[in-house]
Design a protein around this motif. Structure first.
Motif, PDB file in Angstrom:
ATOM      1  N   PHE A  30      50.943  10.613 -27.334  1.00 12.21           N
ATOM      2  CA  PHE A  30      49.487   9.881 -26.806  1.00 12.21           C
ATOM      3  C   PHE A  30      48.902  10.852 -25.795  1.00 12.21           C
ATOM      4  N   LYS A  69      52.048   7.777 -35.107  1.00 20.73           N
ATOM      5  CA  LYS A  69      51.590   6.705 -34.179  1.00 20.73           C
ATOM      6  C   LYS A  69      52.171   6.959 -32.641  1.00 20.73           C
ATOM      7  N   THR A  70      51.279   6.903 -31.895  1.00 24.98           N
ATOM      8  CA  THR A  70      51.654   7.201 -30.449  1.00 24.98           C
ATOM      9  C   THR A  70      51.341   6.267 -29.744  1.00 24.98           C
ATOM     10  N   GLY A  71      51.745   6.306 -28.210  1.00 26.05           N
ATOM     11  CA  GLY A  71      51.469   4.979 -27.509  1.00 26.05           C
ATOM     12  C   GLY A  71      52.382   4.755 -26.426  1.00 26.05           C
ATOM     13  N   PHE A  72      52.011   3.615 -25.740  1.00 27.81           N
ATOM     14  CA  PHE A  72      52.850   2.967 -24.687  1.00 27.81           C
ATOM     15  C   PHE A  72      52.712   1.809 -24.457  1.00 27.81           C
ATOM     16  N   VAL A 122      51.759   3.626 -18.874  1.00 27.92           N
ATOM     17  CA  VAL A 122      50.518   4.343 -18.503  1.00 27.92           C
ATOM     18  C   VAL A 122      50.628   5.295 -17.192  1.00 27.92           C
ATOM     19  N   ASN A 153      53.700  -0.904 -27.558  1.00 27.83           N
ATOM     20  CA  ASN A 153      52.673  -0.200 -28.075  1.00 27.83           C
ATOM     21  C   ASN A 153      51.347  -0.675 -28.096  1.00 27.83           C
ATOM     22  N   GLU A 154      50.994  -1.227 -27.001  1.00 27.81           N
ATOM     23  CA  GLU A 154      49.612  -2.213 -27.222  1.00 27.81           C
ATOM     24  C   GLU A 154      48.299  -1.221 -26.967  1.00 27.81           C
ATOM     25  N   ILE A 155      48.638   0.117 -26.397  1.00 22.83           N
ATOM     26  CA  ILE A 155      47.687   1.121 -26.254  1.00 22.83           C
ATOM     27  C   ILE A 155      48.246   2.418 -27.076  1.00 22.83           C
ATOM     28  N   GLY A 156      47.407   2.950 -27.718  1.00 22.09           N
ATOM     29  CA  GLY A 156      47.848   4.118 -28.609  1.00 22.09           C
ATOM     30  C   GLY A 156      46.750   4.668 -29.306  1.00 22.09           C
ATOM     31  N   THR A 157      47.255   5.840 -30.134  1.00 28.53           N
ATOM     32  CA  THR A 157      46.396   6.348 -31.310  1.00 28.53           C
ATOM     33  C   THR A 157      47.266   6.679 -32.285  1.00 28.53           C
ATOM     34  N   PHE A 158      46.502   7.184 -33.542  1.00 31.96           N
ATOM     35  CA  PHE A 158      46.964   7.801 -34.853  1.00 31.96           C
ATOM     36  C   PHE A 158      46.795   9.234 -34.602  1.00 31.96           C
ATOM     37  N   PHE A 177      51.946  -2.048 -22.518  1.00 37.51           N
ATOM     38  CA  PHE A 177      51.094  -2.389 -21.646  1.00 37.51           C
ATOM     39  C   PHE A 177      51.079  -3.917 -21.593  1.00 37.51           C
ATOM     40  N   SER A 203      43.782  -7.229 -23.589  1.00 40.45           N
ATOM     41  CA  SER A 203      45.107  -7.970 -24.107  1.00 40.45           C
ATOM     42  C   SER A 203      45.606  -9.138 -23.515  1.00 40.45           C
ATOM     43  N   SER A 220      39.152   2.535 -28.574  1.00 42.50           N
ATOM     44  CA  SER A 220      39.732   3.585 -29.558  1.00 42.50           C
ATOM     45  C   SER A 220      41.314   3.698 -29.388  1.00 42.50           C
ATOM     46  N   THR A 221      41.799   3.187 -28.234  1.00 41.66           N
ATOM     47  CA  THR A 221      43.329   3.216 -27.954  1.00 41.66           C
ATOM     48  C   THR A 221      43.883   1.942 -28.116  1.00 41.66           C
ATOM     49  N   PHE A 222      42.879   0.742 -27.786  1.00 42.10           N
ATOM     50  CA  PHE A 222      43.707  -0.630 -27.929  1.00 42.10           C
ATOM     51  C   PHE A 222      44.219  -0.859 -29.407  1.00 42.10           C
ATOM     52  N   LYS A 223      45.600  -1.074 -29.334  1.00 39.69           N
ATOM     53  CA  LYS A 223      46.261  -1.528 -30.298  1.00 39.69           C
ATOM     54  C   LYS A 223      45.806  -0.251 -31.457  1.00 39.69           C
ATOM     55  N   ARG A 224      45.767   0.826 -31.023  1.00 43.11           N
ATOM     56  CA  ARG A 224      45.353   2.050 -31.830  1.00 43.11           C
ATOM     57  C   ARG A 224      44.017   2.021 -32.320  1.00 43.11           C
ATOM     58  N   GLY A 225      43.102   1.076 -31.932  1.00 43.24           N
ATOM     59  CA  GLY A 225      41.691   1.278 -32.590  1.00 43.24           C
ATOM     60  C   GLY A 225      41.101  -0.134 -32.919  1.00 43.24           C
ATOM     61  N   TRP A 281      41.447  -2.594 -20.823  1.00 43.98           N
ATOM     62  CA  TRP A 281      42.572  -2.938 -21.530  1.00 43.98           C
ATOM     63  C   TRP A 281      43.134  -4.135 -21.369  1.00 43.98           C
ATOM     64  N   MET A 282      43.293  -4.656 -19.988  1.00 44.75           N
ATOM     65  CA  MET A 282      43.902  -5.878 -19.775  1.00 44.75           C
ATOM     66  C   MET A 282      42.957  -6.872 -20.028  1.00 44.75           C
TER      67      MET A 282
END
Lengths: 343, 343
Positions: free
Chosen positions: B99, B128-131, B64, B138-143, B133, A75, A102-107, A71-72
């Motif tokens: 998330f 939209k989920t996430g945290f 995280v 919300n740099e990391i997340g899922t739909f 980073f 980013s 799949s999780t970076f910027k929600r995919g 992730w880092m």
């Protein structure tokens, strides 16, 4: 269904796929071994070495810390949703890279280049991503199908025999889930004499079997659970071996799990005993033994954490014959212990 | 479309939804404030207090590490895919909980009980989920759409005015995206005199506007980007305020972002100037100012990390009129700076 490309020149396929993509949009994740393949693999792509995360090898590094490193990189280097993460490695790399993508910027986009037999026939396909947490295998993850999977059997030339046999355990599982002729061919394979073409044919066959199942049930609501055959006990053995500081390879643990779960299938579903014995002999001959009987309580506790379970016990996929499966069986602890004693 | 329940008794709705679920399969995530609602909320469910993660409040804890705390509770207490995580709180809690639920064992069940206006009209809806980073929102997340969202306006009685106005900024955005009459009603609302019933009617309307858009484009391939109106600049302002140690609430930053992006809309798309001025006056009157002009380079750099961007610049959703939007506009840095000077 994901798009799977079989080739003997992954570099050329990759160059075609990435044609037109700006170099700063290409990111790589590999491990300390597979990063050595990257120079050649990205030769035609004019690869930017600053966009690589090199992970430590081994199941014990399949952690949230490793995911955070990917992730880092993404980013800090300004990756976009439309950027591409290329995962070059075995199952640990494709599972971690797939989860990060799949999780970076929600995919973001993701291409897998599996370099081990295990990853080529199993781990890199079907969209299961994730990492270990709280000592449990793949406790955290997503279902996220990679955009492309490039299968190049030339990588297998570099593969140690132990790694090759690890992948082979998943192929035996595919044989058990599909048909007798494929299973028998696998069990009688002379590994020393196998040509690259013949291996490719077997890999294609395994990939097809897995893909048919995944396409029908991508999120493991039902049918896909058959792919866990051998894994309920196999995962517990794998976790135990990590806890004990003498980690088995995933497929090695699965091979032992297949024997135990075939035994349960014989007892509970009337699976043919002669095939059980044939598989057991093959596993005894080709896979390292692991002492289980002093750890049955720990193993059973680990099984209770399996993702397929409901509250009331350990959920097994069992077979009544080759290609004939029965989902959601709950066996008594006594019978599970008996099965462990057969391994 | 997710299932949204409007009620004035969330506890009763929850008891009905959880009827038949074993108590050990119910997990709660809340923050230090909202955990105080839980006793009453779970009164009829015979709540098990051991299955709760209490997070620290505030955007700076949307990390995280907080997600890991939720994962650890779920893993240690033996949560299953079929277990339910109930998220009780504002947007930070529902984003983190959502998330964690969407990735625990590759996805468990999730119910949101939003307790702030912002979460009720926006954050807890739409999946939209996430945290945060690397300092980015919300740099990391899922739909991942929650199974149910329970909206109980009684929670708003406890809400500080600042929090209420934060949510109200998103409602103004909904007005700008849908129709003039709704927008004018919002801009002329006497907040002191608003009854619970009238507030509920406005919330329903905002929820409907958001839901129509999300249903048509759940993964933000196109249309859903309109919901980011005001957020490209708003998120940058929010991140800046966190970096500076004087964090604005999300909606406070969005209110400023709305003014700046409406200015861009006037300049680039001919958005009616009188409406722009009306919104600007409302924001100046009801929201705290924030000094931006000494930080334009930092703000622009933060905007470049926005998830909607392609490589070539900052991507804005702009409006040519109320309910008339234009996606994927790239404005010059000079114009963006000019827009910031209007805030």
């Amino acid at each position: 269904m994901e798009s799977i490309i079989f080739t003997t020149d992954a570099g050329m396929v990759l160059a075609e796929l990435l044609d037109g993509t700006q170099h700063e949009d290409i990111f790589i994740v590999a491990d300390k071994h597979t990063v050595l393949f990257c120079d050649r693999l990205f030769e035609k792509v004019d690869w930017l070495p600053s966009h690589v995360t090199v992970l430590d090898c081994g199941e014990e590094n399949k952690s949230v810390e490793s995911v955070s490193r990917i992730w880092m990189m993404l980013s800090k280097q300004g990756a976009r949703r439309s950027s591409i993460l290329v995962c070059v490695g075995g199952g640990v790399v494709t599972d971690l890279g797939g989860f990060a993508a799949s999780t970076f910027k929600r995919g973001m986009r993701c291409i897998n280049v599996p370099t081990t037999l295990l990853a080529q026939v199993d781990a890199s396909l079907g969209g299961k991503t994730g990492f270990n947490f709280n000592g449990l295998k793949n406790e955290i993850g997503t279902f996220s199908i990679p955009e492309k999977v490039i299968i190049d059997t030339r990588f297998l030339n570099h593969l140690p025999v132990r790694e090759r046999m690890s992948g082979f355990a998943e192929m035996i599982k595919h044989g058990l889930l599909s048909n007798r002729e494929y299973l028998i061919r696998l069990l009688n394979l002379e590994h020393q004499e196998t040509t690259q073409e013949y291996m490719l044919e077997l890999i294609r066959r395994s990939v097809t079997i897995k893909n048919e199942i995944v396409t029908r049930d991508p999120r493991e609501q039902g049918l896909r659970k058959v792919l866990n055959f051998g894994h309920t006990i196999g995962h517990a053995i794998e976790s135990l071996s990590i806890m004990q500081g003498s980690p088995l390879l995933h497929g090695e643990a699965v091979a032992l799990g297949l024997v135990a779960e075939l035994y349960l299938s014989v007892k509970e579903k009337g699976f043919p005993e002669e095939i059980y014995r044939e598989v057991r002999n093959f596993v005894k001959q080709h896979y390292p033994p692991y002492p289980l009987m002093n750890h049955v309580d720990t193993l059973y506790e680990l099984m209770l954490h399996d993702k397929k379970n409901e509250r009331w016990g350990v959920n097994f996929t069992l077979l009544s014959g080759i290609g004939e499966f029965s989902l959601d069986n709950y066996c008594s602890k006594d019978l599970v212990v008996e099965a462990l004693s057969q391994v």
